[in-house]
Design a protein around this motif. Sequence first.
Motif, mmCIF file in Angstrom:
data_model
loop_
_atom_site.group_PDB
_atom_site.id
_atom_site.type_symbol
_atom_site.label_atom_id
_atom_site.label_comp_id
_atom_site.label_asym_id
_atom_site.label_seq_id
_atom_site.Cartn_x
_atom_site.Cartn_y
_atom_site.Cartn_z
ATOM 1 N N ASP A 235 0.826 -1.204 0.000
ATOM 2 C CA ASP A 235 0.000 0.000 0.000
ATOM 3 C C ASP A 235 0.863 1.257 0.000
ATOM 4 O OD1 ASP A 235 -2.789 1.374 0.806
ATOM 5 O OD2 ASP A 235 -1.214 2.195 2.086
ATOM 6 N N ALA A 236 1.922 1.265 0.803
ATOM 7 C CA ALA A 236 2.805 2.427 0.880
ATOM 8 C C ALA A 236 3.462 2.714 -0.470
ATOM 9 C CB ALA A 236 3.866 2.211 1.948
ATOM 10 N N ALA A 237 3.848 1.657 -1.183
ATOM 11 C CA ALA A 237 4.473 1.825 -2.494
ATOM 12 C C ALA A 237 3.449 2.244 -3.545
ATOM 13 C CB ALA A 237 5.156 0.524 -2.910
ATOM 14 N N ASN A 238 2.270 1.613 -3.525
ATOM 15 C CA ASN A 238 1.252 1.909 -4.528
ATOM 16 C C ASN A 238 0.761 3.350 -4.446
ATOM 17 O OD1 ASN A 238 1.411 -0.706 -5.426
ATOM 18 N ND2 ASN A 238 -0.544 -1.373 -4.565
ATOM 19 N N TYR A 239 0.596 3.850 -3.218
ATOM 20 C CA TYR A 239 0.008 5.167 -3.020
ATOM 21 C C TYR A 239 1.036 6.215 -2.592
ATOM 22 C CZ TYR A 239 -4.367 2.639 -3.377
ATOM 23 O OH TYR A 239 -5.391 1.849 -3.828
#
Length: 386
Positions: free
Chosen positions: A302-306
Amino acid sequence: LKGSGSASQACGSSSRHCSDSMAGVLVLGGAQECVAQHGKWDGRSQTDLAAAMKRVMLEKSMSMSGVVTALCISPTNGSRSPCEELQAKQSIVGDCQCQEGWATRSSAKIKNSGALLGDDNLFVESLLAAVSIGDADIVQEVISGARAPRLEKVWVTGDNVYVSGLDMSWSNFRVGDLLVMPNAVVVNTGYPHFACWKYAVRAGEQPKAYINSEEGVGLRMRGIKGAFLMPSSSIKTADSVRIVRHGTLDYDRVIQACCPPLEAGTEVVFRMGSEELRAEAHDTKAYIDLLISAGRAAGRIDAANYKRTLPKIVREELGMVADQAARLCSVEICAAALSGDGTTQNVGIKMDGQYKCPDCTQRFTTERASQLHWKFIHDPNRHQDD
């Protein structure tokens, strides 16, 4: 709250959304419909909200205990059913994630689109997102001042359980810790929970931005999504709730009384890259370890995607700091910085240097570099001046 009278006060709703079969359900209406009818809403300013958070956290910083103040089911997306008691199995019974509260690998789903762990791990992810728990003290400040068609009720933000008096910030409520209630135990796996665009429709654009900021994330303003550790649970308003730290004697005592919400004789499997974890239905410790590993993986994805801006403590809890160190170790080294030939006697020596120092074994790629080396290291006149 019953029937169309209550629903007519909600953002984007009308009497046509309600029926006798939905008595007790307040229909907020679709988020897109609300924006189309009423436009976006700024909500409480980030500056005002930041000041409010200081007051809230001053009163309960490091608190390990609290009380359940509100409960809510979302039978469908855009609807809310506030209640006095929740029943749960693998997830909340009657909630739109799974009406029965019990899923199989083929029927599993999560409440919103955007699964993070892939189709093969959808069952695991449904366990991770079984219940959403909000901080009632914080949410009350977030929605403070809401006016029709919005509602100044904590449950508009869509969580199932709202607790008051408990410090759920990342510094006090760590990954692996438990939330223990009289008839329910929930493990904090690190699975991500942020304010999305739908949240902004209910609570405002400014609160959404602050909740997702580095400061807001550190306070865990959006609460958590957690996993149940018993096949059958119930939660009531006014229930006590306390944090039990991972690795303590109290923790060991609590999990001994727990049992994974899985069918007897089955196992759950989590696969991500080269990692594979398995937990049998009778093995609570292995089950928790699997959920924590999967929750942390979801948090990193999630941290990488957003492109999340996360505080250091969050990155450490999710295992991201170690990943960064590993990446630094794998950075390509400039050729000019390389030396030696693998033997101990040539450590630090530029073996491809054409200009050899007359007084030592060091070599240089330019004559100028060789001269400077000799002047500052070997020149006897310079050392006499010193």
